[in-house]
Scaffold this motif. Structure first.
Motif, PDB file in Angstrom:
ATOM      1  N   PRO A  36     -11.514   7.793   0.925  1.00 15.80           N
ATOM      2  CA  PRO A  36     -10.241   7.733   1.650  1.00 15.80           C
ATOM      3  C   PRO A  36     -10.283   6.897   2.930  1.00 15.80           C
ATOM      4  O   PRO A  36      -9.335   6.159   3.207  1.00 15.80           O
ATOM      5  N   MET A  37     -11.371   6.957   3.689  1.00 20.80           N
ATOM      6  CA  MET A  37     -11.445   6.141   4.907  1.00 20.80           C
ATOM      7  C   MET A  37     -11.526   4.657   4.567  1.00 20.80           C
ATOM      8  O   MET A  37     -10.931   3.826   5.247  1.00 20.80           O
ATOM      9  N   GLU A  38     -12.243   4.337   3.499  1.00 18.82           N
ATOM     10  CA  GLU A  38     -12.321   2.944   3.073  1.00 18.82           C
ATOM     11  C   GLU A  38     -10.943   2.455   2.631  1.00 18.82           C
ATOM     12  O   GLU A  38     -10.552   1.324   2.917  1.00 18.82           O
ATOM     13  N   LEU A  39     -10.184   3.311   1.936  1.00 15.04           N
ATOM     14  CA  LEU A  39      -8.821   2.937   1.538  1.00 15.04           C
ATOM     15  C   LEU A  39      -7.947   2.682   2.765  1.00 15.04           C
ATOM     16  O   LEU A  39      -7.209   1.694   2.806  1.00 15.04           O
ATOM     17  N   LEU A  40      -8.052   3.563   3.752  1.00 13.61           N
ATOM     18  CA  LEU A  40      -7.253   3.349   4.974  1.00 13.61           C
ATOM     19  C   LEU A  40      -7.620   2.031   5.641  1.00 13.61           C
ATOM     20  O   LEU A  40      -6.745   1.309   6.134  1.00 13.61           O
ATOM     21  N   ARG A  42      -8.786  -0.614   4.093  1.00 18.77           N
ATOM     22  CA  ARG A  42      -8.257  -1.680   3.239  1.00 18.77           C
ATOM     23  C   ARG A  42      -6.764  -1.887   3.505  1.00 18.77           C
ATOM     24  O   ARG A  42      -6.298  -3.025   3.599  1.00 18.77           O
ATOM     25  N   TYR A  43      -6.022  -0.787   3.589  1.00 26.86           N
ATOM     26  CA  TYR A  43      -4.580  -0.916   3.856  1.00 26.86           C
ATOM     27  C   TYR A  43      -4.351  -1.613   5.199  1.00 26.86           C
ATOM     28  O   TYR A  43      -3.550  -2.527   5.296  1.00 26.86           O
ATOM     29  N   ALA A  44      -5.075  -1.154   6.220  1.00 31.15           N
ATOM     30  CA  ALA A  44      -4.887  -1.697   7.564  1.00 31.15           C
ATOM     31  C   ALA A  44      -5.266  -3.172   7.651  1.00 31.15           C
ATOM     32  O   ALA A  44      -4.622  -3.939   8.369  1.00 31.15           O
ATOM     33  N   ALA A  45      -6.291  -3.565   6.913  1.00 29.11           N
ATOM     34  CA  ALA A  45      -6.770  -4.948   6.976  1.00 29.11           C
ATOM     35  C   ALA A  45      -6.103  -5.846   5.934  1.00 29.11           C
ATOM     36  O   ALA A  45      -6.456  -7.017   5.819  1.00 29.11           O
ATOM     37  N   PHE A  79       7.267   1.475  -9.421  1.00 33.09           N
ATOM     38  CA  PHE A  79       6.159   0.711  -8.848  1.00 33.09           C
ATOM     39  C   PHE A  79       5.748  -0.465  -9.736  1.00 33.09           C
ATOM     40  O   PHE A  79       5.630  -1.585  -9.259  1.00 33.09           O
ATOM     41  N   ASP A  80       5.521  -0.205 -11.009  1.00 33.67           N
ATOM     42  CA  ASP A  80       4.865  -1.181 -11.883  1.00 33.67           C
ATOM     43  C   ASP A  80       5.545  -2.543 -11.957  1.00 33.67           C
ATOM     44  O   ASP A  80       4.848  -3.551 -11.998  1.00 33.67           O
ATOM     45  N   ASP A  81       6.837  -2.595 -11.983  1.00 39.16           N
ATOM     46  CA  ASP A  81       7.525  -3.883 -12.109  1.00 39.16           C
ATOM     47  C   ASP A  81       8.270  -4.274 -10.840  1.00 39.16           C
ATOM     48  O   ASP A  81       9.311  -4.930 -10.891  1.00 39.16           O
ATOM     49  N   THR A  82       7.722  -3.863  -9.709  1.00 28.82           N
ATOM     50  CA  THR A  82       8.334  -4.192  -8.421  1.00 28.82           C
ATOM     51  C   THR A  82       7.284  -4.862  -7.541  1.00 28.82           C
ATOM     52  O   THR A  82       6.084  -4.765  -7.821  1.00 28.82           O
ATOM     53  N   PRO A  83       7.703  -5.513  -6.474  1.00 29.67           N
ATOM     54  CA  PRO A  83       6.719  -6.064  -5.544  1.00 29.67           C
ATOM     55  C   PRO A  83       5.845  -4.940  -4.966  1.00 29.67           C
ATOM     56  O   PRO A  83       6.345  -3.855  -4.651  1.00 29.67           O
ATOM     57  N   VAL A  84       4.572  -5.171  -4.848  1.00 29.36           N
ATOM     58  CA  VAL A  84       3.633  -4.139  -4.419  1.00 29.36           C
ATOM     59  C   VAL A  84       3.672  -3.914  -2.905  1.00 29.36           C
ATOM     60  O   VAL A  84       3.589  -2.774  -2.435  1.00 29.36           O
ATOM     61  N   PHE A  85       3.799  -4.972  -2.145  1.00 31.41           N
ATOM     62  CA  PHE A  85       3.670  -4.863  -0.682  1.00 31.41           C
ATOM     63  C   PHE A  85       4.539  -3.775  -0.049  1.00 31.41           C
ATOM     64  O   PHE A  85       4.056  -3.054   0.837  1.00 31.41           O
ATOM     65  N   PRO A  86       5.795  -3.602  -0.456  1.00 28.69           N
ATOM     66  CA  PRO A  86       6.595  -2.542   0.179  1.00 28.69           C
ATOM     67  C   PRO A  86       6.035  -1.135  -0.019  1.00 28.69           C
ATOM     68  O   PRO A  86       6.385  -0.225   0.714  1.00 28.69           O
ATOM     69  N   HIS A  87       5.133  -0.954  -0.981  1.00 30.71           N
ATOM     70  CA  HIS A  87       4.566   0.367  -1.254  1.00 30.71           C
ATOM     71  C   HIS A  87       3.275   0.644  -0.486  1.00 30.71           C
ATOM     72  O   HIS A  87       2.767   1.758  -0.516  1.00 30.71           O
ATOM     73  N   VAL A  88       2.740  -0.352   0.184  1.00 33.64           N
ATOM     74  CA  VAL A  88       1.463  -0.180   0.881  1.00 33.64           C
ATOM     75  C   VAL A  88       1.572   0.877   1.978  1.00 33.64           C
ATOM     76  O   VAL A  88       0.704   1.747   2.096  1.00 33.64           O
ATOM     77  N   ALA A  89       2.620   0.837   2.762  1.00 38.15           N
ATOM     78  CA  ALA A  89       2.789   1.822   3.840  1.00 38.15           C
ATOM     79  C   ALA A  89       2.905   3.239   3.285  1.00 38.15           C
ATOM     80  O   ALA A  89       2.405   4.195   3.882  1.00 38.15           O
ATOM     81  N   LEU A  90       3.556   3.382   2.132  1.00 35.45           N
ATOM     82  CA  LEU A  90       3.668   4.689   1.482  1.00 35.45           C
ATOM     83  C   LEU A  90       2.285   5.197   1.099  1.00 35.45           C
ATOM     84  O   LEU A  90       1.912   6.333   1.412  1.00 35.45           O
ATOM     85  N   VAL A  95      -2.506   8.834   1.953  1.00 37.05           N
ATOM     86  CA  VAL A  95      -3.943   8.996   2.162  1.00 37.05           C
ATOM     87  C   VAL A  95      -4.215   9.525   3.564  1.00 37.05           C
ATOM     88  O   VAL A  95      -5.030  10.435   3.755  1.00 37.05           O
ATOM     89  N   ALA A  96      -3.528   9.000   4.555  1.00 36.66           N
ATOM     90  CA  ALA A  96      -3.736   9.458   5.934  1.00 36.66           C
ATOM     91  C   ALA A  96      -3.401  10.941   6.072  1.00 36.66           C
ATOM     92  O   ALA A  96      -4.128  11.681   6.732  1.00 36.66           O
TER      93      ALA A  96
END
Length: 143
Positions: A36-40, A42-45, A79-90, A95-96
């Motif tokens: 989970p910390m590695e995922l956080l 990755r999201y941040a970077a 999710f699957d057929d939409t742009p991914v970037f808007p879901h990153v914050a979610l 995870v946080a």
């Protein structure tokens, strides 16, 4: 902090409950090959992978009480057929919440006559007189 590490967030046009208890965190870790910390990080970077985002949402829905079939259909639909970037914050919020928690209520009771600075400012700025004054001077902020 929320003791259950659950968070309600918008997904697919509705507010939904997301939670990553230990079993779901392990499933997420296995699918993404990251803790989970590695995922956080990755999201941040902005070094995330598609499944870092998708699996956090899917596992969070299942952990929040959505049955696996319904959760999969939701992710496929929204999710699957939409742009991914808007879901990153979610995904990052899900995870946080699982490792940091979320603020759900203040601890203890405020002392008599003591107000927090945050509350005082909010109360002042919400008064009709100051709102009207701010609007007339062009300094009102959008909410």
């Amino acid at each position: 902090m929320s003791r259950s590490a659950e968070v309600t967030l918008a997904f697919g046009g509705e507010d939904r409950l997301f939670r990553l208890p230990l079993g779901r965190l392990r499933a997420l870790q296995e699918k993404t090959d990251a803790g989970p910390m590695e995922l956080l990080q990755r999201y941040a970077a902005s070094n995330w992978r598609i499944d870092d985002v998708r699996e956090a949402i899917l596992q969070g829905l299942i952990g929040g009480g959505t049955d696996q079939h319904s959760a999969t259909k939701l992710v496929q639909s929204y999710f699957d057929d939409t742009p991914v970037f808007p879901h990153v914050a979610l995904a990052q919020s899900i995870v946080a919440a699982s490792i940091i928690g979320v603020e759900d209520e203040s601890l203890g009771e405020p002392q008599a006559g003591v107000r927090s600075k945050k509350r005082s400012r909010a109360a002042k700025s919400a008064s009709p007189a100051s709102t009207a004054q701010a609007r007339s001077s062009g300094t009102a902020r959008a909410k």
